[in-house]
Scaffold this motif. Sequence first.
Motif, PDB file in Angstrom:
ATOM      1  N   SER A 145       0.855  -1.175   0.000  1.00  0.00           N
ATOM      2  CA  SER A 145       0.000   0.000   0.000  1.00  0.00           C
ATOM      3  C   SER A 145       0.893   1.226   0.000  1.00  0.00           C
ATOM      4  O   SER A 145       1.987   1.207   0.574  1.00  0.00           O
ATOM      5  CB  SER A 145      -0.911   0.012   1.227  1.00  0.00           C
ATOM      6  OG  SER A 145      -1.824  -1.064   1.178  1.00  0.00           O
ATOM      7  N   THR A 172      -4.198  -4.098   7.759  1.00  0.00           N
ATOM      8  CA  THR A 172      -5.566  -3.623   7.900  1.00  0.00           C
ATOM      9  C   THR A 172      -5.634  -2.138   7.602  1.00  0.00           C
ATOM     10  O   THR A 172      -4.637  -1.421   7.684  1.00  0.00           O
ATOM     11  CB  THR A 172      -6.103  -3.883   9.304  1.00  0.00           C
ATOM     12  OG1 THR A 172      -5.336  -3.124  10.253  1.00  0.00           O
ATOM     13  CG2 THR A 172      -6.003  -5.359   9.660  1.00  0.00           C
ATOM     14  N   ASN A 173      -6.829  -1.674   7.282  1.00  0.00           N
ATOM     15  CA  ASN A 173      -7.009  -0.258   6.996  1.00  0.00           C
ATOM     16  C   ASN A 173      -6.649   0.612   8.194  1.00  0.00           C
ATOM     17  O   ASN A 173      -6.109   1.701   8.033  1.00  0.00           O
ATOM     18  CB  ASN A 173      -8.441   0.018   6.557  1.00  0.00           C
ATOM     19  CG  ASN A 173      -8.739  -0.501   5.173  1.00  0.00           C
ATOM     20  OD1 ASN A 173      -7.845  -0.949   4.459  1.00  0.00           O
ATOM     21  ND2 ASN A 173     -10.013  -0.436   4.790  1.00  0.00           N
ATOM     22  N   ILE A 183      -8.230   4.398   0.042  1.00  0.00           N
ATOM     23  CA  ILE A 183      -8.921   4.092   1.290  1.00  0.00           C
ATOM     24  C   ILE A 183      -8.899   5.234   2.295  1.00  0.00           C
ATOM     25  O   ILE A 183      -9.528   5.128   3.344  1.00  0.00           O
ATOM     26  CB  ILE A 183      -8.355   2.821   1.944  1.00  0.00           C
ATOM     27  CG1 ILE A 183      -6.875   3.002   2.315  1.00  0.00           C
ATOM     28  CG2 ILE A 183      -8.535   1.627   1.015  1.00  0.00           C
ATOM     29  CD1 ILE A 183      -6.315   1.853   3.131  1.00  0.00           C
ATOM     30  N   TYR A 184      -8.205   6.322   1.979  1.00  0.00           N
ATOM     31  CA  TYR A 184      -8.166   7.422   2.940  1.00  0.00           C
ATOM     32  C   TYR A 184      -7.752   8.733   2.289  1.00  0.00           C
ATOM     33  O   TYR A 184      -6.836   8.761   1.463  1.00  0.00           O
ATOM     34  CB  TYR A 184      -7.196   7.107   4.079  1.00  0.00           C
ATOM     35  CG  TYR A 184      -7.101   8.199   5.116  1.00  0.00           C
ATOM     36  CD1 TYR A 184      -8.052   8.305   6.121  1.00  0.00           C
ATOM     37  CD2 TYR A 184      -6.070   9.136   5.076  1.00  0.00           C
ATOM     38  CE1 TYR A 184      -7.986   9.313   7.062  1.00  0.00           C
ATOM     39  CE2 TYR A 184      -5.995  10.146   6.014  1.00  0.00           C
ATOM     40  CZ  TYR A 184      -6.951  10.229   7.008  1.00  0.00           C
ATOM     41  OH  TYR A 184      -6.874  11.235   7.937  1.00  0.00           O
ATOM     42  N   ASP A 223      -7.484   0.450  -4.354  1.00  0.00           N
ATOM     43  CA  ASP A 223      -8.523   1.364  -3.894  1.00  0.00           C
ATOM     44  C   ASP A 223      -7.929   2.489  -3.059  1.00  0.00           C
ATOM     45  O   ASP A 223      -6.999   2.284  -2.280  1.00  0.00           O
ATOM     46  CB  ASP A 223      -9.560   0.624  -3.049  1.00  0.00           C
ATOM     47  CG  ASP A 223     -10.288  -0.452  -3.821  1.00  0.00           C
ATOM     48  OD1 ASP A 223     -10.578  -1.509  -3.227  1.00  0.00           O
ATOM     49  OD2 ASP A 223     -10.585  -0.233  -5.007  1.00  0.00           O
ATOM     50  N   SER A 252      -4.832  -3.124  -2.944  1.00  0.00           N
ATOM     51  CA  SER A 252      -5.916  -3.570  -3.810  1.00  0.00           C
ATOM     52  C   SER A 252      -6.194  -2.595  -4.945  1.00  0.00           C
ATOM     53  O   SER A 252      -6.964  -2.899  -5.851  1.00  0.00           O
ATOM     54  CB  SER A 252      -7.186  -3.771  -2.991  1.00  0.00           C
ATOM     55  OG  SER A 252      -7.667  -2.539  -2.489  1.00  0.00           O
ATOM     56  N   ARG A 290      -3.553   3.643   8.394  1.00  0.00           N
ATOM     57  CA  ARG A 290      -3.852   5.040   8.672  1.00  0.00           C
ATOM     58  C   ARG A 290      -2.890   5.619   9.704  1.00  0.00           C
ATOM     59  O   ARG A 290      -3.098   6.732  10.180  1.00  0.00           O
ATOM     60  CB  ARG A 290      -5.300   5.202   9.145  1.00  0.00           C
ATOM     61  CG  ARG A 290      -6.334   4.888   8.064  1.00  0.00           C
ATOM     62  CD  ARG A 290      -7.745   5.190   8.520  1.00  0.00           C
ATOM     63  NE  ARG A 290      -8.707   4.891   7.458  1.00  0.00           N
ATOM     64  CZ  ARG A 290      -9.628   3.947   7.514  1.00  0.00           C
ATOM     65  NH1 ARG A 290      -9.753   3.202   8.609  1.00  0.00           N
ATOM     66  NH2 ARG A 290     -10.447   3.744   6.492  1.00  0.00           N
ATOM     67  N   LYS A 295       0.931  -5.414   3.054  1.00  0.00           N
ATOM     68  CA  LYS A 295      -0.493  -5.589   3.291  1.00  0.00           C
ATOM     69  C   LYS A 295      -0.811  -5.608   4.777  1.00  0.00           C
ATOM     70  O   LYS A 295      -0.159  -6.305   5.550  1.00  0.00           O
ATOM     71  CB  LYS A 295      -0.983  -6.882   2.644  1.00  0.00           C
ATOM     72  CG  LYS A 295      -0.953  -6.874   1.131  1.00  0.00           C
ATOM     73  CD  LYS A 295      -1.435  -8.208   0.583  1.00  0.00           C
ATOM     74  CE  LYS A 295      -1.414  -8.216  -0.932  1.00  0.00           C
ATOM     75  NZ  LYS A 295      -1.865  -9.522  -1.475  1.00  0.00           N
ATOM     76  N   SER A 322      -4.374   1.689  -1.377  1.00  0.00           N
ATOM     77  CA  SER A 322      -4.118   0.354  -0.848  1.00  0.00           C
ATOM     78  C   SER A 322      -3.554  -0.583  -1.901  1.00  0.00           C
ATOM     79  O   SER A 322      -3.592  -0.313  -3.105  1.00  0.00           O
ATOM     80  CB  SER A 322      -5.397  -0.238  -0.261  1.00  0.00           C
ATOM     81  OG  SER A 322      -6.200  -0.826  -1.267  1.00  0.00           O
TER      82      SER A 322
END
Length: 128
Positions: free
Chosen positions: A35, A105-106, A60-61, A58, A56, A110, A103, A54
């Motif tokens: 990420s 967790t979100n 994400i923030y 995407d 993936s 953060r 990789k 991320s």
Amino acid sequence: QVQLVESGGGVVRAGGSLSLSCAASGRTFSFSRYSMAWFRQAPGKERELVAVLSWSGDVIYYADSVKGRFTISGDNAKQTVHLQMNDLKSEDTAVYYCAAGLKSTNSVLRTSRGYGHWGLGTQVTVSS
């Protein structure tokens, strides 16, 4: 090995735009494994998370202070992450850092703890 090199910083008037780039390299690097994030730090202030892309693909923030003005994106072929900054304000003045993290967790992504590789930063100065 993962190396990150930022570029594109400079001086811009309030209301103007600037685009930052982060070139990633290294045998183990790929966007499918890492990420990517942009942080910034102004003098006398804590390092602040600006945006996260991320593994993936995407976004994400985005920090509340930059939503609607900044856009993070990636170019897989060039292994480069960009931060397009529009409608710049004086409070955007800071050193901007690119970071890469495996990789996770979100919630971890953060925080600074989510990233094991950092660039040296590029200065962005917005004049009012």
